[in-house]
Write a protein that holds these residues in place. Structure first.
Motif, PDB file in Angstrom:
ATOM      1  N   GLY A   1       0.793  -1.222   0.000  1.00 12.43           N
ATOM      2  CA  GLY A   1       0.000   0.000   0.000  1.00 12.43           C
ATOM      3  C   GLY A   1       0.824   1.269   0.000  1.00 12.43           C
ATOM      4  O   GLY A   1       0.261   2.367   0.071  1.00 12.43           O
TER       5      GLY A   1
ATOM      6  N   GLN B   1      -2.809   3.757  -5.369  1.00 12.15           N
ATOM      7  CA  GLN B   1      -4.039   2.976  -5.318  1.00 12.15           C
ATOM      8  C   GLN B   1      -4.755   3.083  -3.979  1.00 12.15           C
ATOM      9  O   GLN B   1      -5.954   2.849  -3.901  1.00 12.15           O
ATOM     10  N   VAL B   2      -4.030   3.423  -2.917  1.00 10.34           N
ATOM     11  CA  VAL B   2      -4.662   3.453  -1.599  1.00 10.34           C
ATOM     12  C   VAL B   2      -4.540   4.819  -0.932  1.00 10.34           C
ATOM     13  O   VAL B   2      -4.931   4.986   0.212  1.00 10.34           O
TER      14      VAL B   2
ATOM     15  N   ASN C   1      -4.832  -3.041  -3.300  1.00 12.83           N
ATOM     16  CA  ASN C   1      -5.637  -1.981  -2.671  1.00 12.83           C
ATOM     17  C   ASN C   1      -6.064  -2.361  -1.254  1.00 12.83           C
ATOM     18  O   ASN C   1      -7.196  -2.129  -0.841  1.00 12.83           O
TER      19      ASN C   1
ATOM     20  N   ASP D   1     -13.331  -0.992  -4.667  1.00 10.68           N
ATOM     21  CA  ASP D   1     -13.073   0.351  -5.167  1.00 10.68           C
ATOM     22  C   ASP D   1     -13.187   0.467  -6.683  1.00 10.68           C
ATOM     23  O   ASP D   1     -13.029   1.554  -7.237  1.00 10.68           O
TER      24      ASP D   1
END
Length: 946
Positions: free
Chosen positions: A78, A105-106, A749, A805
């Motif tokens: 992450g 992505q996070v 994610n 997501d």
């Protein structure tokens, strides 16, 4: 051995002095993110292949084989990987704090979320662990409506909890008996004051706010405690942070059963002083709540000689608890860093749990055609205190040691009433004759449930009707006569003093060796089943005794109706809600002068001392293991642990003989020794940076419970057959060969897909055995724990934690956590039938639907535990086993970020008012059915400094 223990601190001081003079090429540092230190981060030197993983505080130690410019690469799920260049010199090199940034992505979730940072920590620890384990981080515990340590682990895949009057108080891994799971605090076995003499630690005294991490190891490594057939649950208390932090929380709530309020609060403060050398962490919590339970309890005539009547009903009881629970906890953590290679730490813990529960019991006694009413005032107290001192020292680039000295103490006891020198649990018993008898007895004169009855005549489960011939013959305070007073005694204590020393030696860049020794001295004393009993002379038929006192003539208070009585059952049961004695009246009745005035006689059993014991247990353990990087992707961990145990217990033997019967008491002691050699092998293959496959063989064991080893023995020659109850000092430990195969895939994610299978072959399972035999023409019944049978356990587990997501807009905040465990086992207590292991549920399931976006987090959690065998009646067979029925509870929680520092939260438990049911053989043959209601609270958390 004690002399050796005293030498350990001297050895440590010598090694520390040596360390300060040693020059080595070692890189030490801390990996941190936006939410503090990052445990489980990978630190590598690509040029040499050397690697390390950060510990639970984000610290790492990396060996360097050269001086000069060296590049290291730091990676963490992450987060963006970071490469830095260091100028390495001889000796210990301090890389300082290496800050990582969230990955693209996070990033949105990490910045504005409330759950993601803790999930990242847990996943990284799991990914890089040597053992097969699951992890919960402190923030994740705080986001669930779980207020004690047992409730905190119930969401973990393969973990089951026992509930006591609506709150979880014990946990087990992979469906094994509770005593087969090792409960650890900071890596040391937690002492147990379990009332039944079990080694299972009761966890309701530990507030969840005291916990930093929970590690649930399902396949252990040699450096972990070996008595863990099910696995181990390691509760790691809070330690000092990298920078100052201060947060407080306060909440108030409501219990739908007790119709009363609850409140809890906590404070956590951490800081560093003296140029960051001294770290301090203080945490404190309080949780006060009113609670209540309605329990419908049934006992059966299993002791009757006629086999056909053994499932007939002896008594039916409608019991209400209405009390208060208070949990207090405080945790202190100190650490001092002398330099990059040497630090010491101190941890302290103080927990207190008060369980105050007035109990109101209304019986229908079918065998004696009478009502019985009991009022008792229970104030159970649990204390858990402890401290540990330890250190970590880098002696050279190749050698590192760590050590701990600890002392933990726990006590579970009763100390009422204040008016009597014999402390314990005071119980008053009133009885009223039912003159009209019962109309729905079977043709043999016994009461059954209709499905058990020889002629279909009896009661209907779920809608209880006492079956009175005279419907007007109800419980009446003027007819309920005081006949018995009892003080039930309980006082169980256990203290562990432990010393441990671990060495780590880096043989080369591919092979790391580790070895250690550990010594534990346990002092234990127990008192359970001992009671002081007073009977009214009139009830014994003694001439000129004072008349029995009716309940109506004593000081009484209102019955706590709180919105209704036994609403979980069909029908109206208000007639059994009798106004009880006041607490003070109950205490006054046990005053010596009052007992004499009312004609009560002390008829306490002379065999009471057989329920009291004390003794010591000493464990000397050692281990050696190797961590081998066979290739860039393939890692092997192999080693062996050995634990040598010796114990001595002191108790009393009682022999009852003669006419009239007399009891002869004599002291008795038992001692024994046994050894456990435990080889272990772990294989870990990284298919990709996101996927691992793990396999493990481990040998583990569990020690016999103290209640099974107790030297106390009771022999009653006045009965036919003569009854003998005693412990068994010759019990062998239970051993298991464990095989695990697990796979795990880490989503980019923040998430995980995992699954696997496991098998346990178990030897010398311990059961309480009852044997009937003849000797010299006399019949005997012996009740004693025995190593009766071998067993096996086979299971599979699968789970997914996934953020959705990929969905558009608002829906992108949705996510799911699902895990399922299937377990089957078999044990043969006798040659005639088989059964599953006690406490083992075939199905365990957790489901969590969550939403997390822009500072809002909502979680709806379901926890399912399938039916499990609780007790085995070896003489009568499967129809007389008791089972805990399947149970599914639904909880919910939500948090909203009001500002960057203030968060509002709501927690709701048992939304569906799920009862807890115990039955005998058949689900309709109820033994107990309990209802607790729902509870909830709302509050504020303020991160004053973060």
């Amino acid at each position: 051995m004690i002399a050796g223990l005293k030498q350990i601190p001297i050895t440590i001081i010598t090694l520390v002095l040596f360390a300060s003079a040693t020059q080595a090429q070692t890189i030490k540092g801390v990996v941190s993110g936006k939410d503090g230190q990052l445990p489980g981060a990978t630190v590598q030197c690509p040029a040499t292949g050397q690697g390390a993983t950060t510990d639970l505080n984000g610290n790492f130690t990396l060996n360097a084989h050269a001086t000069g410019k060296i590049k290291i690469l730091v990676t963490y799920i992450g987060h963006e990987s970071r490469a830095i260049e260091l100028d390495v010199k001889k000796g210990i090199n301090d890389a300082g704090i290496i800050q990582l940034e969230p990955g693209s992505q996070v990033k949105e979730v990490l910045v504005k979320g409330t759950m993601a940072p803790s999930q990242l920590k847990a996943l990284n620890i799991k990914k890089n662990s040597l053992a097969i384990m699951d992890v919960i981080a402190a923030d994740a515990i705080g986001k669930l409506p779980d207020r004690n340590a047992a409730e905190a682990v119930q969401r973990v895949q393969g973990v089951a909890v026992a509930r006591y009057h609506g709150e979880a108080d014990a946990a087990t891994v992979r469906g094994t008996p509770f005593a087969w799971t090792s409960i650890l605090f900071n890596g040391n076995r937690l002492p147990s004051a379990n009332v039944m003499g079990s080694r299972n630690s009761v966890l309701d005294a530990v507030p969840s706010e005291m916990i930093q991490y929970v590690q649930v190891a399902k396949a252990i490594t040699p450096d972990m405690e070996g008595d863990a057939i099910g696995g181990s649950i390691n509760f790691i208390t809070r330690t000092s942070p990298a920078k100052r932090q201060l947060n407080v929380s306060a909440a108030a709530g409501y219990n739908t059963f007790s119709k009363d309020g609850t409140y809890n609060g906590s404070i956590v403060y951490g800081d560093r002083f003296f140029k960051n050398k001294l770290g301090v962490m203080v945490a404190a919590a309080i949780w006060n709540r009113q609670w209540g339970t309605d329990a419908f309890d049934v006992t059966y005539n299993t002791g009757l000689a006629d086999v056909k009547q053994k499932n007939s009903i002896s008594t039916v009881m409608l019991k209400r608890y209405m009390g208060k629970r208070q949990t207090y906890g405080a945790n202190l953590g100190l650490d001092y860093t002398f330099n990059a290679g040497n630090k010491i730490f101190l941890r302290g813990l103080m927990d207190k749990f008060n369980d105050i529960r007035p109990v109101y019991e209304s019986y229908i006694d079918y065998n004696n055609s009478q009502y019985q009413y009991n009022y008792r005032y229970s104030h159970y107290q649990t204390v858990l205190n402890g401290a540990e001192l330890g250190g970590e020292h880098q002696l050279s680039p190749k050698v590192k040691i760590d050590w701990t000295l600890s002392n933990y103490y726990t006590k579970y006891f009763l100390e009422t009433p204040p008016t009597n020198s014999n402390k314990g649990l005071p119980i008053s018993t009133f009885r009223q004759k039912i003159n009209g008898g019962f109309s729905n007895l079977s043709s043999d004169g016994k009461r059954y449930w209709d499905f058990d009855s020889p002629d279909g005549k009896g009661g209907m489960p779920g809608a209880f009707d006492p079956g009175l011939r005279d419907k007007g013959e109800v419980m009446d305070a003027s007819k309920l006569l005081l006949q018995q007073l009892v003080i039930a005694q309980l006082d169980t204590r256990e203290e562990d003093k432990t010393a441990q020393l671990n060495f780590r030696y880096n043989l080369n860049s591919k092979v790391h060796l580790k070895a250690g020794v550990k010594y534990r001295h346990k002092d234990r004393s127990g008192m359970y089943g001992s009671s002081i009993v007073y009977l009214a002379g009139a009830s014994l038929g003694i001439p000129q005794s004072p008349a029995l006192v009716p309940l109506s003539q004593l000081q009484r208070t209102d019955f706590p109706m709180r919105g209704g009585f036994f609403k979980g059952l069909d029908g109206n049961y208000d007639a059994y809600a009798i106004d009880p004695l006041t607490k003070q009246q109950l205490f006054d009745l046990l005053d010596t002068a009052t007992l004499r005035k009312n004609g009560f006689m002390n008829v306490t059993s002379k065999t009471n001392p057989t329920n009291i014991y004390n003794g010591t247990e000493e464990v000397t353990a050692g281990y050696a293991m190797a961590e081998i990087d066979a290739s860039e992707k393939f890692k092997i961990v192999a080693g062996v642990r050995n634990e040598y145990t010796t114990f001595t217990l002191h108790g009393t033997k009682a022999v009852t003989a003669g006419t009239p019967a007399t009891v002869t008491l004599s002291p008795v002691s038992v001692n024994n020794t046994y050894n456990a050699l435990l080889p272990m092998v772990h294989l870990k293959y990284s298919i990709s940076p996101q996927a691992n496959v793990r396999a493990a063989y481990t040998r583990t064991f569990v020690r016999p419970n103290f209640s099974d080893l107790t030297p106390g023995e009771s022999v009653d020659n006045t009965k036919n057959p003569i009854t003998i109850t005693k412990g068994n000092m010759d019990l062998k430990p239970t051993f298991a060969n464990n095989f695990d195969l697990m796979g795990e895939y880490y989503f980019r994610n923040i998430g995980l897909l995992s699954g696997g299978v496991f098998y346990k072959k178990i030897k010398n399972v311990i059961f309480s055995n009852r044997v009937n035999y003849q000797q010299e023409g006399q019949n005997y019944t012996l009740t004693q724990a025995q190593n009766l049978s071998d067993a096996w356990l086979l299971g599979m587990e699968a789970g997914i934690n996934k953020r959705l997501d990929f969905l558009p807009g608002f829906l992108s905040g949705l996510g799911v956590e699902l895990n399922y465990t299937f377990i089957n086992s078999e044990v043969k207590p006798t040659g005639t039938y088989t059964t599953t292991l006690p406490n083992q549920s075939k199905h365990l399931f957790n489901s969590i639907l969550f939403y997390e976006r822009k500072g809002v987090m909502v979680r709806l959690a379901g926890n399912y535990r399938g039916a499990s065998v609780e007790s085995i009646n070896q003489q009568l067979g499967r129809d007389f086993f008791t089972y805990t029925d399947k149970n599914f509870t639904v909880d919910a929680s939500a948090t909203v970020n009001i500002t960057a520092s203030i968060r509002a939260f709501v927690e709701l438990n048992n939304l569906t008012n799920e009862p807890l049911k115990v039955y005998m053989g058949n689900r309709n043959r109820v033994v107990s059915n309990e209802w607790y209601g729902s509870r909830g609270q709302a509050g504020i958390r303020w991160d004053i400094i973060k």
